[in-house]
Design a protein around this motif. Structure first.
Motif, PDB file in Angstrom:
ATOM      1  N   GLY A 125       0.808  -1.217   0.000  1.00  0.00           N
ATOM      2  CA  GLY A 125       0.000   0.000   0.000  1.00  0.00           C
ATOM      3  C   GLY A 125       0.835   1.258   0.000  1.00  0.00           C
ATOM      4  O   GLY A 125       0.543   2.222  -0.720  1.00  0.00           O
ATOM      5  N   MET A 126       1.907   1.269   0.787  1.00  0.00           N
ATOM      6  CA  MET A 126       2.773   2.452   0.840  1.00  0.00           C
ATOM      7  C   MET A 126       3.539   2.641  -0.458  1.00  0.00           C
ATOM      8  O   MET A 126       3.780   3.768  -0.898  1.00  0.00           O
ATOM      9  N   VAL A 153      -4.142  -3.191   2.111  1.00  0.00           N
ATOM     10  CA  VAL A 153      -3.418  -2.443   1.083  1.00  0.00           C
ATOM     11  C   VAL A 153      -4.108  -1.104   0.835  1.00  0.00           C
ATOM     12  O   VAL A 153      -3.460  -0.061   0.728  1.00  0.00           O
ATOM     13  N   MET A 154      -5.436  -1.145   0.749  1.00  0.00           N
ATOM     14  CA  MET A 154      -6.198   0.074   0.509  1.00  0.00           C
ATOM     15  C   MET A 154      -5.956   1.095   1.621  1.00  0.00           C
ATOM     16  O   MET A 154      -5.753   2.284   1.364  1.00  0.00           O
ATOM     17  N   LYS A 155      -5.963   0.629   2.867  1.00  0.00           N
ATOM     18  CA  LYS A 155      -5.752   1.525   3.997  1.00  0.00           C
ATOM     19  C   LYS A 155      -4.349   2.117   3.971  1.00  0.00           C
ATOM     20  O   LYS A 155      -4.165   3.324   4.163  1.00  0.00           O
ATOM     21  N   ALA A 156      -3.339   1.285   3.699  1.00  0.00           N
ATOM     22  CA  ALA A 156      -1.957   1.759   3.672  1.00  0.00           C
ATOM     23  C   ALA A 156      -1.693   2.695   2.499  1.00  0.00           C
ATOM     24  O   ALA A 156      -0.804   3.549   2.561  1.00  0.00           O
ATOM     25  N   SER A 157      -2.485   2.547   1.424  1.00  0.00           N
ATOM     26  CA  SER A 157      -2.302   3.418   0.259  1.00  0.00           C
ATOM     27  C   SER A 157      -2.918   4.796   0.467  1.00  0.00           C
ATOM     28  O   SER A 157      -2.730   5.691  -0.361  1.00  0.00           O
ATOM     29  N   ALA A 158      -3.664   4.953   1.550  1.00  0.00           N
ATOM     30  CA  ALA A 158      -4.270   6.246   1.905  1.00  0.00           C
ATOM     31  C   ALA A 158      -5.085   6.840   0.755  1.00  0.00           C
ATOM     32  O   ALA A 158      -4.948   8.005   0.397  1.00  0.00           O
ATOM     33  N   GLY A 159      -5.945   5.993   0.161  1.00  0.00           N
ATOM     34  CA  GLY A 159      -6.857   6.475  -0.871  1.00  0.00           C
ATOM     35  C   GLY A 159      -6.279   6.564  -2.265  1.00  0.00           C
ATOM     36  O   GLY A 159      -6.927   7.109  -3.168  1.00  0.00           O
ATOM     37  N   THR A 160      -5.074   6.020  -2.486  1.00  0.00           N
ATOM     38  CA  THR A 160      -4.443   6.120  -3.814  1.00  0.00           C
ATOM     39  C   THR A 160      -4.479   4.814  -4.591  1.00  0.00           C
ATOM     40  O   THR A 160      -3.937   4.731  -5.685  1.00  0.00           O
ATOM     41  N   LEU A 161      -5.129   3.782  -4.048  1.00  0.00           N
ATOM     42  CA  LEU A 161      -5.104   2.463  -4.663  1.00  0.00           C
ATOM     43  C   LEU A 161      -5.588   2.479  -6.108  1.00  0.00           C
ATOM     44  O   LEU A 161      -5.085   1.738  -6.948  1.00  0.00           O
ATOM     45  N   PHE A 162      -6.553   3.335  -6.426  1.00  0.00           N
ATOM     46  CA  PHE A 162      -7.133   3.349  -7.766  1.00  0.00           C
ATOM     47  C   PHE A 162      -6.660   4.533  -8.615  1.00  0.00           C
ATOM     48  O   PHE A 162      -7.273   4.883  -9.607  1.00  0.00           O
ATOM     49  N   LYS A 163      -5.556   5.141  -8.214  1.00  0.00           N
ATOM     50  CA  LYS A 163      -5.046   6.309  -8.944  1.00  0.00           C
ATOM     51  C   LYS A 163      -3.905   5.967  -9.898  1.00  0.00           C
ATOM     52  O   LYS A 163      -3.475   6.811 -10.679  1.00  0.00           O
ATOM     53  N   LEU A 164      -3.393   4.747  -9.843  1.00  0.00           N
ATOM     54  CA  LEU A 164      -2.225   4.358 -10.632  1.00  0.00           C
ATOM     55  C   LEU A 164      -2.436   2.973 -11.217  1.00  0.00           C
ATOM     56  O   LEU A 164      -2.935   2.081 -10.522  1.00  0.00           O
ATOM     57  N   PRO A 165      -2.069   2.744 -12.492  1.00  0.00           N
ATOM     58  CA  PRO A 165      -2.214   1.397 -13.048  1.00  0.00           C
ATOM     59  C   PRO A 165      -1.377   0.370 -12.290  1.00  0.00           C
ATOM     60  O   PRO A 165      -0.195   0.586 -12.020  1.00  0.00           O
ATOM     61  N   VAL A 166      -2.025  -0.733 -11.924  1.00  0.00           N
ATOM     62  CA  VAL A 166      -1.334  -1.888 -11.358  1.00  0.00           C
ATOM     63  C   VAL A 166      -1.517  -3.016 -12.368  1.00  0.00           C
ATOM     64  O   VAL A 166      -2.641  -3.471 -12.608  1.00  0.00           O
TER      65      VAL A 166
END
Length: 257
Positions: A125-126, A153-166
């Motif tokens: 996430g980070m 992962v979502m919590k550790a990404s602090a709201g950015t999980l869906f902002k970048l292609p994985v």
């Protein structure tokens, strides 16, 4: 040909689906109108009160299909019987894509992070958070031997999980080999390398490979790297947390792209 194209489209639709679980995580996503939701799954044993009542009301307000299951069936959907709390949510994540799409539409230039054996969901996430904030265009995440996209992962990404292609793939070596053929330069991070980030001229199409802290980059993946590079460190420090390393890579000056 038409049937094959339809199948591939349907296959990718379901592969881009992520199932999140846990009452707080599900309610948080239901509150985000930018996230496309496929279905809400609830255990029949849930009491219709408190957070379950709120989740149900929010799903209905958004027109989300609600499916009720026996507790055992719900746990099979969430794949985490101990932590799902009787709630799971299927979301469509357009940024969670097959690595095949990266190969089919090659980038003219770009900077990717490939994650080799990153098992800790907080670290993942980070890493996603730093990559989204910095000069990274996508993350390569193998399905085998890696943390899954999850509420942690979502919590550790602090709201950015869906902002970048994985970009998901089965394993890294094969996809890295194909990227090399398409002109990408692959650099593995290693504390034993002679070259450093300070001396590296970053090519226009670059993949940085991060291994886990205990074992580093695996042999099969290292064999696909064009070179190894190190982060110069002082005072006898041997290594950094992988998420810190990812942040340093994410913020290499854009002018070097």
């Amino acid at each position: 040909m038409k049937d094959s194209a339809t199948y591939q489209k349907k296959k990718r639709f379901f592969e881009s689906m992520i199932t999140l679980y846990g009452r707080n995580a599900v309610e948080e996503v239901l509150d985000d109108p930018t996230v496309e939701i496929h279905a809400l799954h609830l255990a029949e044993s849930n009491k219709q009160e408190g957070v379950i009542e709120r989740i149900t009301a929010k799903a209905r307000a958004r027109g989300v299909e609600i499916r009720y299951h026996a507790k055992a069936a719900l746990s099979r959907i969430s794949r985490n019987a101990k932590q799902d709390q009787g709630v799971a949510l299927d979301i469509i994540a357009p940024t969670y894509r097959s690595a095949e799409t990266l190969l089919e539409t090659p980038m003219v230039q770009g900077r990717l992070l490939a994650l080799d054996g990153i098992h800790n969901p907080q670290n993942l996430g980070m890493i996603i958070r730093s990559a989204a904030a910095g000069n990274i265009d996508g993350i390569l995440l193998p399905k085998q031997g890696s943390a899954k996209l999850s509420p942690l992962v979502m919590k550790a990404s602090a709201g950015t999980l869906f902002k970048l292609p994985v970009y998901y793939c089965e394993t890294l070596p094969e996809i890295l080999g194909t990227l090399q053929i398409q002109g990408w330069s692959i650099f593995g991070l290693s504390s034993h390398a002679d070259a450093t980030l300070h001396t590296l001229t970053v090519p226009e199409k670059t993949v940085f490979v991060l291994g886990n802290e205990s074992e580093g980059v695996s042999e099969g993946v290292a064999a696909r790297c064009n070179a190894q590079v190190a982060i110069p460190m002082q005072r006898g420090v041997e290594s950094l947390n992988v998420a810190v390393t990812a942040a340093l890579l994410a913020f290499l000056p854009a002018g070097e792209r």
